[in-house]
Design an enzyme around this catalytic site. Structure first.
Site, PDB file in Angstrom:
ATOM      1  NE  ARG A  69      -3.349   0.068   3.340  1.00 14.43           N
ATOM      2  CZ  ARG A  69      -2.184   0.956   4.536  1.00 14.43           C
ATOM      3  NH1 ARG A  69      -2.388   1.857   4.594  1.00 14.43           N
ATOM      4  NH2 ARG A  69      -1.873   0.206   5.919  1.00 14.43           N
ATOM      5  CE1 TYR A 128     -18.205   9.766 -16.632  1.00 11.86           C
ATOM      6  CE2 TYR A 128     -17.129   9.769 -14.332  1.00 11.86           C
ATOM      7  CZ  TYR A 128     -17.857   9.142 -15.683  1.00 11.86           C
ATOM      8  OH  TYR A 128     -17.961   8.010 -15.412  1.00 11.86           O
ATOM      9  CG  ASP A 201     -10.469  14.298 -15.537  1.00 14.21           C
ATOM     10  OD1 ASP A 201     -10.083  14.435 -16.828  1.00 14.21           O
ATOM     11  OD2 ASP A 201     -11.215  13.928 -14.511  1.00 14.21           O
ATOM     12  CE  LYS A 226     -13.033   6.505 -18.797  1.00 10.39           C
ATOM     13  NZ  LYS A 226     -13.891   5.436 -18.408  1.00 10.39           N
TER      14      LYS A 226
HETATM   15  N1  PLP Z   1     -13.124  11.576 -15.338  1.00  9.80           N
HETATM   16  C1  PLP Z   1     -13.266  11.327 -17.118  1.00  9.80           C
HETATM   17  C2  PLP Z   1     -13.227  12.691 -17.075  1.00  9.80           C
HETATM   18  C3  PLP Z   1     -13.856  10.082 -17.303  1.00  9.80           C
HETATM   19  O1  PLP Z   1     -14.896  10.234 -18.078  1.00  9.80           O
HETATM   20  C4  PLP Z   1     -13.965   9.299 -16.195  1.00  9.80           C
HETATM   21  C5  PLP Z   1     -14.958   8.276 -16.226  1.00  9.80           C
HETATM   22  O2  PLP Z   1     -15.027   7.967 -18.275  1.00  9.80           O
HETATM   23  C6  PLP Z   1     -13.928   9.476 -15.036  1.00  9.80           C
HETATM   24  C7  PLP Z   1     -12.793  10.826 -14.418  1.00  9.80           C
HETATM   25  C8  PLP Z   1     -13.752   8.664 -14.087  1.00  9.80           C
HETATM   26  O3  PLP Z   1     -12.409   7.241 -14.020  1.00  9.80           O
HETATM   27  P1  PLP Z   1     -12.732   6.330 -13.919  1.00  9.80           P
HETATM   28  O4  PLP Z   1     -14.028   5.607 -14.991  1.00  9.80           O
HETATM   29  O5  PLP Z   1     -11.633   5.493 -14.752  1.00  9.80           O
HETATM   30  O6  PLP Z   1     -12.851   5.913 -12.451  1.00  9.80           O
END
Ligand code: PLP
Length: 390
Positions: A69, A128, A201, A226
Site C-alpha cells: 500500500r 463528467y 482532468d 481510457k
Molecule cells: N474523468 C473523466 C473525464 C471520465 O470520462 C471518467 C470516466 O469515464 C472518469 C474521470 C472516471 O474514471 P474511472 O471510470 O476510471 O473511475
C-alpha cells in the site's frame, strides 16, 4: 539519461528491469539474463537483507519498498512513465500517484487541495457526471460549497473566482460529451492570481495533446482506464502534481488505500508505450468520421474540435496538439422520447462499433450519454437531449 521525444519517453520512461540474476550488459555482471519488461511484482510486502534497511525504508530515510500500500515497483514504473510524459522539461518537478480508478484519483486530487475541511470549489458545468456528483454528494456533505460555471466563458470564470475565492477550480481539458475545450492557460492565470488550486482532468486530451502542468495547472488527473492504458482491460487513475500537493497525495494514498494493483499497473505501463501512435490515429479517425457525419442528412449537429463551426476552434488550436479521438452528434430526430428511440435504433444497428460506456481504447465505442455517462444528471440536471446542466 534525459529522453527528449514524447514517443521515446512513452516507450522507455519508468521501465524497471530486474537485474538480480547476474545481469548481462545492462545488468552489471556480464553473465545471466534479465527480463526486458518490468516484472509484475505480486507481493504484499518486501523484505531486505538486513532489518536495519527495513527500518530506514519504513522511516523514510531511504527510498525503497516495504508494504504494497506504500509502494510497489511495478506501480512506480507506471507512475514514473506518466510523470515523464506530463513534464517534458523537468520530470523531477512533479510526481505521479496511481490509484485504483479515475474517480479515486479525482477524490485524492480534491482532498490534496485541502477541500476536506470545507471551503468552496468552483467546477466546470461541463464536468463528467460522476465527478460533479462526487463534488456535490461527498464533498458537499462534508461542508464544501460546490458552485458551477461555464468554463468556456472566461469572463464568467473570472467573475466567479473573484466573487467566491474558491479553494479549488476543477475543469476538464476537453468536455464530455459536447467536446468543449477549456482555455487552460487563461484559466490558470485567473486561479494563480486568486491563489486557487487548478485541478485539470486531462483524461480526454492525454499528455499527447496537452500537458496542463506546463500551462500553469497545479494538479492533473487522468482516468487511466481510457487512453493512457488504451486497451479497455483495466480500471485505473493517476494524479500528477508537484509541491505542495505531492506530500498530501502520498499520504492520502497510504492512508485511504485506493492504490492501484501491480497487474493493472503493468498493463497500463504496457498500454502507455503506444499512446502517441494510438492518439495520432484516433484523432485522425475522429476528424474523418466527424466530417462525414456533418454532411449526413439524418444528423443535425456534430461536436468535434476539428470542425470549422466548433465554438472553441481557436482555443483548441492554441492549447491542444490535435483535436481528440472522441466526437458526439445529434440525430435529426431531435429530443425527447422520439429522439431517444431513434438514438437507441441507431446504436442497435451498429455492426462494428461496440455499444458500451467508455472511451479511448482500441475498440470504437458508442453510447447515448443521457442514459449512460450522464445518467446521474438526468433529470433534472440535464436538458431533454440529455446532457446540459441547467
Ligand atoms: N474523468 C473523466 C473525464 C471520465 O470520462 C471518467 C470516466 O469515464 C472518469 C474521470 C472516471 O474514471 P474511472 O471510470 O476510471 O473511475
Amino acid at each position: 539519461m534525459q529522453l527528449k521525444r514524447f514517443e521515446t519517453r512513452a516507450v522507455h520512461a519508468g521501465e524497471r528491469r530486474a537485474r538480480e540474476n547476474g545481469g548481462g550488459k545492462n545488468g552489471g555482471g556480464g553473465k545471466g539474463f534479465y527480463p526486458i519488461s518490468t516484472p509484475v511484482h505480486l507481493s504484499t510486502t518486501f523484505a531486505h537483507d538486513e532489518i536495519e534497511q527495513t527500518d530506514r525504508v519504513l522511516g523514510g530515510e531511504e527510498f525503497g519498498y516495504s508494504y504494497a500500500r506504500y509502494g510497489n515497483p511495478t506501480v512506480t514504473a507506471f507512475e514514473d512513465a506518466v510523470a515523464a510524459l506530463e513534464c517534458s522539461g523537468d520530470p523531477d518537478g512533479a510526481r505521479a500517484f496511481a490509484f485504483a480508478s479515475g474517480m479515486a484519483a479525482m477524490h485524492a486530487a480534491l482532498s490534496a487541495a485541502e477541500l476536506g475541511g470545507g471551503g468552496t470549489v468552483l467546477a466546470a458545468e461541463q464536468l463528467y457526471g460522476s465527478t460533479a456528483t462526487l463534488l456535490v454528494q461527498v464533498f458537499g456533505a462534508a461542508g464544501v460549497e460546490v458552485r458551477f460555471v461555464d468554463v468556456c466563458d472566461l469572463e464568467a470564470v473570472r467573475k466567479k473566482v473573484a466573487e467566491l475565492s474558491p479553494r479549488a477550480v476543477v475543469v476538464e481539458t476537453i468536455s464530455n460529451p459536447l467536446l468543449r475545450v477549456a482555455d487552460v492557460p487563461a484559466i490558470a492565470e485567473i486561479t494563480r492570481e486568486a491563489g486557487s488550486t487548478l485541478i485539470v482532468d486531462a483524461t480526454f486530451s492525454t499528455p499527447y495533446l496537452q500537458r496542463p502542468l506546463e500551462l500553469g495547472a497545479d494538479i492533473v488527473v487522468h482516468s487511466a482506464t481510457k487512453y493512457l492504458s488504451g486497451h479497455g482491460d483495466l480500471t485505473a487513475g493517476i494524479v500528477v502534481a508537484g509541491a505542495p500537493y505531492d506530500g498530501a497525495l502520498d499520504s492520502l494514498r497510504k492512508l485511504v488505500g485506493g492504490t492501484l494493483g501491480p497487474f493493472e499497473a503493468w498493463l497500463a505501463l504496457r498500454g502507455l508505450k503506444t499512446l502517441p501512435l494510438r492518439m495520432e490515429r484516433q484523432c485522425e479517425n475522429a476528424s474523418e468520421v466527424a466530417g462525414r457525419l456533418a454532411s449526413h442528412p439524418k444528423v443535425s449537429k456534430v461536436n468535434h474540435p476539428s470542425l470549422k463551426n466548433h465554438p472553441d476552434g481557436e482555443v483548441a488550436r492554441r492549447v491542444l496538439d490535435g483535436s481528440g479521438g472522441l466526437l458526439s452528434f445529434e440525430l435529426a430526430a431531435g429530443d425527447g422520447e422520439e429522439g431517444r428511440a431513434a438514438a437507441f435504433r441507431f446504436l442497435n444497428a451498429l455492426e462494428l462499433c461496440v455499444t458500451a460506456p467508455s472511451l479511448g481504447d482500441i475498440y470504437t465505442l458508442a453510447i447515448h450519454p443521457a442514459t449512460s455517462s450522464h445518467r446521474e444528471l438526468s433529470p433534472p440536471g440535464a436538458s431533454a437531449s440529455g446532457w446540459r446542466r441547467t
